[in-house]
Design a protein around this motif. Structure first.
Motif, PDB file in Angstrom:
ATOM      1  N   VAL A  71       4.191  -7.758  -8.346  1.00 36.78           N
ATOM      2  CA  VAL A  71       3.833  -8.895  -7.908  1.00 36.78           C
ATOM      3  C   VAL A  71       2.062  -8.223  -6.659  1.00 36.78           C
ATOM      4  CG1 VAL A  71       3.524 -10.700  -6.073  1.00 36.78           C
ATOM      5  CG2 VAL A  71       5.296 -10.431  -7.813  1.00 36.78           C
ATOM      6  N   THR A  72       2.571  -7.117  -6.144  1.00 43.76           N
ATOM      7  CA  THR A  72       1.536  -7.042  -5.147  1.00 43.76           C
ATOM      8  C   THR A  72       0.522  -5.762  -6.600  1.00 43.76           C
ATOM      9  OG1 THR A  72       3.049  -6.067  -3.970  1.00 43.76           O
ATOM     10  CG2 THR A  72       0.727  -4.413  -4.241  1.00 43.76           C
ATOM     11  N   MET A  73       0.851  -5.727  -7.215  1.00 41.63           N
ATOM     12  CA  MET A  73       0.414  -5.207  -8.850  1.00 41.63           C
ATOM     13  C   MET A  73      -0.429  -5.838  -9.364  1.00 41.63           C
ATOM     14  SD  MET A  73       2.146  -1.762 -10.367  1.00 41.63           S
ATOM     15  CE  MET A  73       3.565  -2.459 -11.006  1.00 41.63           C
ATOM     16  N   VAL A  74      -0.303  -7.077  -9.879  1.00 37.06           N
ATOM     17  CA  VAL A  74      -0.863  -8.551 -10.709  1.00 37.06           C
ATOM     18  C   VAL A  74      -1.509  -9.250  -9.689  1.00 37.06           C
ATOM     19  CG1 VAL A  74      -0.469 -10.622 -11.346  1.00 37.06           C
ATOM     20  CG2 VAL A  74       1.067  -8.271 -12.154  1.00 37.06           C
TER      21      VAL A  74
ATOM     22  N   GLY B  77      -4.114  -1.972  -6.134  1.00 38.71           N
ATOM     23  CA  GLY B  77      -2.790  -3.403  -5.923  1.00 38.71           C
ATOM     24  C   GLY B  77      -1.728  -2.604  -5.134  1.00 38.71           C
ATOM     25  N   LEU B  78      -0.408  -1.542  -6.214  1.00 42.58           N
ATOM     26  CA  LEU B  78       0.574  -1.211  -5.286  1.00 42.58           C
ATOM     27  C   LEU B  78      -0.111  -0.210  -4.582  1.00 42.58           C
ATOM     28  CD1 LEU B  78       3.596  -0.966  -5.724  1.00 42.58           C
ATOM     29  CD2 LEU B  78       3.243   1.173  -7.937  1.00 42.58           C
ATOM     30  N   ILE B  79      -0.610   0.637  -4.883  1.00 43.72           N
ATOM     31  CA  ILE B  79      -1.091   2.260  -4.161  1.00 43.72           C
ATOM     32  C   ILE B  79      -1.783   1.408  -2.831  1.00 43.72           C
ATOM     33  CG2 ILE B  79      -1.575   4.153  -3.309  1.00 43.72           C
ATOM     34  CD1 ILE B  79      -1.571   5.141  -5.957  1.00 43.72           C
ATOM     35  N   ASN B  80      -2.754   0.961  -2.906  1.00 43.67           N
ATOM     36  CA  ASN B  80      -4.360   0.937  -1.513  1.00 43.67           C
ATOM     37  C   ASN B  80      -2.805  -0.232  -0.408  1.00 43.67           C
ATOM     38  OD1 ASN B  80      -6.164  -1.698  -0.629  1.00 43.67           O
ATOM     39  ND2 ASN B  80      -7.021   0.427  -1.743  1.00 43.67           N
TER      40      ASN B  80
END
Lengths: 266, 266
Positions: A71-74, B77-80
């Motif tokens: 969800v964070t990535m997308v 997304g993920l890292i940031n």
């Protein structure tokens, strides 16, 4: 100031053509504005391609650690940044944010009662100072449906709720119009017939439509959320198709508007 | 104002323990600051799990459409967002940004000459007004290595270059210190021996070390980039291990500092 808050869902985001069309309409919306988006369908599809099956209870996603990462990535990555870039191309000074960015939305992990929703946050506080700062600079905040607990945890949060919480927080000082775009033309008497729109709904009508089971399941939290915003001071709440957004903003009937005052429609 | 810009790479980002340690150090850094990150290793791993093989030429990633999507998801997304949430937990008012957000960094898709790098952007302009606005509010920008062309395209951009371009743009009006954290203790005489650090490097020393092949391959663009920043007005450029960041900021020798003025070290 006068602020428009527009929420879009998967039916706009997942269709590249519809998204372009919507972003052009959104760009034409006058004055200060904020865009809120989820992206559920795309996250589910993407999770599945990684072998993660979506789990839903009452239209709410169960968010385990892997699902939170997806969800964070997308939401915050793929969808948010593409929307921002496309708005920038339309001379809108868009800025993508999650609730963690600038501490925009602080939430708390939902306590486990009957259901463990996992990494899901219930909104506690909206940083209206930050929004006011950005809007004063003519920046258009584009908010992805992720919040944080200020203790290092990102939390998945329903996008309708985020739109509504931002709207009610800003409504303390500003005139706020809240637009929920979804896949139907508004609240419908016949859910398969887009021309059966209820143009104006108040709680009497709502109660009646619930009793008659015209309104049911996923629509109920959506409408509860809309009425909640209205009763907490939002000037105008609207529900309808993304393509009718600009008409609605001009006060033309093209979806369902929410009315606070009860009166006899019958 | 005095501004510190810190760039971290995969060796810090990919190791959860090192990342926590670094973020605690970064939080202790006094004054206005900006964090710039890439995340190459994680993007490569993640891309591979989706069946996308990373293609590199001279340490630069070839970015096809699918790779751009992966990079956008993983970096922005993920890292940031994880870095932002972890900094917020340390009472740092972090805000994650790509070059598209608030039109922070406009770039142009790299023209195809010998190699088609794909969706890779060369930086054209940094929006220093936006950075000044955020820093004045004590917001800590956390910049993911993605830019945009202001025509709707997101573009993958080297994180060292982004750090350097932000630094040189801000150096026109401010005192900027630029810190490159990487997996070695600095510029090394013996690349396998962290105690062989060159504490101070100028272009005479650099030329000599290149001639002797002490400095080669991936280090050359890194050092060219560092010297470029220095010659464009950055006050101090430093290269070393993330764990030595605070020592370096206090002016203690714990890595390699870059010197503009040529003088005889021999």
């Amino acid at each position: 100031m006068k602020i428009s808050i527009v929420k879009i869902g998967g039916n706009v985001i997942d269709d590249p053509e519809k998204l372009e069309e919507f972003l052009s309409l959104f760009s034409r919306l006058e004055g200060k504005k904020i865009l809120v988006h989820g992206g559920g369908v795309m996250a589910s599809k993407f999770g599945e391609s990684l072998g993660i099956k979506p789990q839903m209870v009452d239209g709410r996603r169960i968010t385990d650690k892997e699902t939170l990462e997806v969800v964070t990535m997308v939401y915050a990555g793929l969808i948010n940044k593409n929307i921002v870039a496309k708005l920038q191309a339309r001379e809108q000074d868009a800025m993508g944010l999650t609730g963690a960015d600038g501490n925009l939305i602080r939430s708390e992990k939902r306590p486990v009662k009957d259901i463990d929703y996992g990494f899901v946050g219930d909104v506690k506080e909206v940083n209206t100072n930050l929004i006011e700062l950005l809007l004063a600079e003519n920046i258009v905040p584009v908010v992805a449906a992720i919040t944080h607990d200020q203790r290092g945890l990102l939390l998945n949060t329903n996008a309708d709720t985020i739109a509504s919480e931002i709207a009610t927080s800003l409504a303390q000082k500003h005139t706020v119009n809240l637009y929920f775009c979804f896949n139907k033309a508004g609240v419908l008497i016949d859910e398969n017939n887009d021309s059966s729109v209820v143009p104006l709904i108040n709680e009497d009508v709502y109660d009646e439509l619930k009793r008659e089971k015209v309104i049911h399941s996923g629509m109920i939290p959506k409408l509860d959320n809309a009425f909640n915003a209205l009763y907490k001071g939002v000037n105008n709440v609207w529900l309808g198709k993304a393509e009718n957004l600009v008409l609605a903003a001009k006060g033309k009937s093209a979806g369902t508007s929410f009315e606070k005052h009860r009166y006899d429609l019958y």
